[in-house]
Design a protein around this motif. Structure first.
Motif, PDB file in Angstrom:
ATOM      1  N   UNK A  54      -2.312   8.919  11.859  1.00  0.00           N
ATOM      2  CA  UNK A  54      -0.885   9.194  11.726  1.00  0.00           C
ATOM      3  C   UNK A  54      -0.157   7.871  11.514  1.00  0.00           C
ATOM      4  N   UNK A  55       0.690   7.819  10.501  1.00  0.00           N
ATOM      5  CA  UNK A  55       1.518   6.651  10.256  1.00  0.00           C
ATOM      6  C   UNK A  55       2.870   6.894  10.919  1.00  0.00           C
ATOM      7  N   UNK A  56       3.267   6.017  11.809  1.00  0.00           N
ATOM      8  CA  UNK A  56       4.489   6.224  12.579  1.00  0.00           C
ATOM      9  C   UNK A  56       5.729   5.968  11.737  1.00  0.00           C
ATOM     10  N   UNK A  87       6.486   6.431   7.722  1.00  0.00           N
ATOM     11  CA  UNK A  87       5.093   6.602   7.319  1.00  0.00           C
ATOM     12  C   UNK A  87       4.952   7.482   6.098  1.00  0.00           C
ATOM     13  N   UNK A  88       5.768   8.516   5.997  1.00  0.00           N
ATOM     14  CA  UNK A  88       5.752   9.382   4.815  1.00  0.00           C
ATOM     15  C   UNK A  88       6.263   8.621   3.597  1.00  0.00           C
ATOM     16  N   UNK A  89       7.337   7.870   3.765  1.00  0.00           N
ATOM     17  CA  UNK A  89       7.906   7.121   2.644  1.00  0.00           C
ATOM     18  C   UNK A  89       6.922   6.074   2.134  1.00  0.00           C
ATOM     19  N   UNK A  90       6.209   5.430   3.042  1.00  0.00           N
ATOM     20  CA  UNK A  90       5.213   4.443   2.638  1.00  0.00           C
ATOM     21  C   UNK A  90       4.081   5.111   1.867  1.00  0.00           C
ATOM     22  N   UNK A  91       3.656   6.276   2.342  1.00  0.00           N
ATOM     23  CA  UNK A  91       2.620   7.036   1.653  1.00  0.00           C
ATOM     24  C   UNK A  91       3.051   7.345   0.216  1.00  0.00           C
ATOM     25  N   UNK A  92       4.272   7.833   0.071  1.00  0.00           N
ATOM     26  CA  UNK A  92       4.789   8.184  -1.255  1.00  0.00           C
ATOM     27  C   UNK A  92       4.847   6.952  -2.152  1.00  0.00           C
ATOM     28  N   UNK A  93       5.369   5.867  -1.631  1.00  0.00           N
ATOM     29  CA  UNK A  93       5.500   4.654  -2.442  1.00  0.00           C
ATOM     30  C   UNK A  93       4.142   4.106  -2.877  1.00  0.00           C
ATOM     31  N   UNK A 167      -0.552  14.288   4.268  1.00  0.00           N
ATOM     32  CA  UNK A 167       0.657  15.035   4.616  1.00  0.00           C
ATOM     33  C   UNK A 167       1.762  14.066   5.019  1.00  0.00           C
ATOM     34  N   UNK A 168       2.995  14.503   4.812  1.00  0.00           N
ATOM     35  CA  UNK A 168       4.127  13.689   5.225  1.00  0.00           C
ATOM     36  C   UNK A 168       5.270  14.563   5.708  1.00  0.00           C
ATOM     37  N   UNK A 169       5.976  14.082   6.727  1.00  0.00           N
ATOM     38  CA  UNK A 169       7.165  14.774   7.219  1.00  0.00           C
ATOM     39  C   UNK A 169       8.276  13.747   7.373  1.00  0.00           C
TER      40      UNK A 169
END
Length: 522
Positions: A54-56, A87-93, A167-169
């Protein structure tokens, strides 16, 4: 990193105040979890072999200069990954999508409108409340991703690449304000990461005893006993592991609450049959912090003095190789000074305060440390305590800081102020117990301020100290809310304090939550 169970979910910490809450929520599913640095490499992750990552969240924007980034190779590990907020934004980028500053930030409660009720959002009710805290938004998803849910202001509130199990939230499922948050976490842990509920109290006790025996061997251990649930659970656990090779020592530093030293000795020696060495060091500790007003310096000196007393007394009692401490996970996290990357200079997380058993240890410490509770939250310690026979009166005891009343007296500590605070604190505890409120509160205590105010008592002008009442509710001490206790309780406590405690003419009530405040005042 000591691993207490082969099944583990890893949280990569990007400086969020809530990273530890993610770990706690996962452990509530009876699956072990730990928080580690976002700088952890793929090779190090492969060595840990987590079932999921999980990315915080974090305070940065992904486009900030020096914003923390994880090893880009983690996306190819084949391990399920959940990004939370930052963490979601980093995943997307990093996977080729776009993140931009939103026209309007989203902070607080939001209604989550579900577009795909399967997989990550199974059994999460449509329009359930989730907690938002973001100024950036994902405006273009990477290839292979789809939208799982949205809010009125955020088109991409939950996303997924089902094939790669990414997954991202945008919200924070770990906080109590997110009504469907725990259901989402359970979906990730059980259905996506395929974990089983093996992180249990019995499993922890068995492994902790085994690890203590393996580490200590036939050596002797000195334990710093305070009488709280942490050190008492530690004493029972260590006694279970090594028996009479454990020596418990109670250092009476003069900062305990009224009657507690006598009660502690009687309980352990007469009821538990665990010998305790009593050391009266009241004058020594008071002298060590004489004239000191800075709270960090008080903690440092008290922690330093603790270790020195242990060393001196251990020589008298016969050689000890290890010092057992009841350090907990929140102690470690809040004392972590990881706010600056030594290579880049970027700021990630900020130290809140030092804890005496992790922040005050001298570099020339003669003992080796053994800290079997180091990875536990307070509620987990209580479960362990119950499972090994600790009486309920200790299990339910409110947390009490290691430096004791010395950090509930703001500014310089004197013998006079200690006497005032002890008497006020006793009244607080008596009335809380009398009205049956003790078990409903996380902590309830008094604080003495280093100021005086004018009052009138018996037609005479007074110039005396104020007492602050601090009552909070919490689940783990990481966050807390001020307690809405009955007014008649506050009135009774206030009346008793100003009538029975010389030197006090005013009582006030603290209505600040954590954050922005801390539970303790220092």
């Amino acid at each position: 990193m000591a691993q207490l169970d082969r099944q583990i979910i890893i949280i990569l910490d990007f400086g969020s105040q809530y990273s530890e809450l993610i770990a706690r929520r996962i452990r509530e599913t009876q699956v072990y979890s730990e928080v580690i640095s976002y700088r952890t490499t793929v090779e190090q992750l492969q060595e840990i072999n987590p079932k999921g990552i999980i990315l915080s969240g974090g305070p940065n924007s992904v486009y900030d200069a020096g914003a923390p980034h994880c090893d880009r190779r983690i996306w190819d590990l084949g391990i399920p990954i959940l990004g939370v907020c930052y963490g979601m934004q980093l995943m997307v980028q990093q996977l080729g999508g776009e993140v931009t500053r939103a026209e309007r930030g989203e902070y607080g409660k939001a209604s989550l409108l579900i577009d795909d009720p399967t997989d990550l959002l199974t059994n999460v009710e449509d329009a359930t409340t989730m907690w938002m805290s973001h100024g950036d938004s994902c405006t273009l998803l990477p290839s292979g991703f789809e939208i799982l849910a949205h809010t009125e202001n955020t088109p991409c509130a939950a996303i997924a690449d089902h094939e790669k199990k990414l997954y991202g939230v945008q919200f924070h499922p770990e906080v109590v304000h997110s009504v469907g948050g725990q259901a989402l976490i359970r979906n990730f842990v059980y259905h996506i990461c395929d974990c089983e509920p093996t992180w249990t109290t019995a499993a922890f006790v068995e492994q902790a005893v085994r690890e203590v025996r393996g580490k200590v061997g036939d050596k002797r251990v000195l334990l710093a006993l305070s009488g709280g649930v942490d050190s008492s659970t530690l004493a029972f656990l260590m006694h279970k592991a090594i028996g009479d090779r454990l020596t418990c020592m109670f250092i009476d530093q003069g900062f305990m609450r009224k009657h507690e030293p006598e009660r502690l000795l009687k309980l352990f020696q007469e009821q538990f049959h665990i010998p305790v060495e009593y050391v009266n060091a009241r004058d020594r500790f008071l002298a060590a912090i004489a004239g000191v007003s800075d709270p960090e310096e008080k903690r440092r000196r008290i922690g330093h003095e603790f270790i020195r007393v242990f060393e001196e007394e251990s020589r008298r009692l016969g050689p000890f190789d290890y010092l057992a401490q009841g350090t907990l996970y929140p102690d470690v996290i809040e004392s972590a000074d990881t706010n600056v990357d030594p290579k880049t200079g970027e700021r990630v997380a900020v130290k809140i305060k030092s804890h005496h058993n992790v922040g005050g240890l001298p570099k020339d410490l003669r003992f080796k440390l053994v800290e079997p509770l180091r990875k536990l939250f307070k509620d987990e310690v209580r479960k362990v305590g119950r499972s090994i026979g600790l009486p309920e009166e200790i299990v339910q005891r409110h947390p009490f800081p290691g430096p004791g009343l010395a950090i509930r007296i703001l500014g310089e500590v004197t013998a006079e102020k200690l006497d005032i605070l002890r008497d006020a604190d006793l009244i607080v505890r008596q009335e809380i117990n009398r009205q049956g409120m003790y078990g409903h509160l996380w902590q309830a205590f008094a604080v003495l301020l280093p100021i005086r105010s004018v009052g009138v008592m018996g037609d005479q002008r007074t110039y005396a100290y104020p007492i602050v009442l601090r009552f909070v509710k919490s689940e783990d001490g990481m966050t807390a809310d001020w307690a809405r206790v009955p007014y008649d309780l506050l009135e009774t406590i206030s009346t008793r304090i100003v009538n029975e405690v010389p030197g006090v003419n005013r009582v006030v009530y603290d209505v600040t939550s954590k954050p922005p405040g801390t539970i303790e005042w220092e």
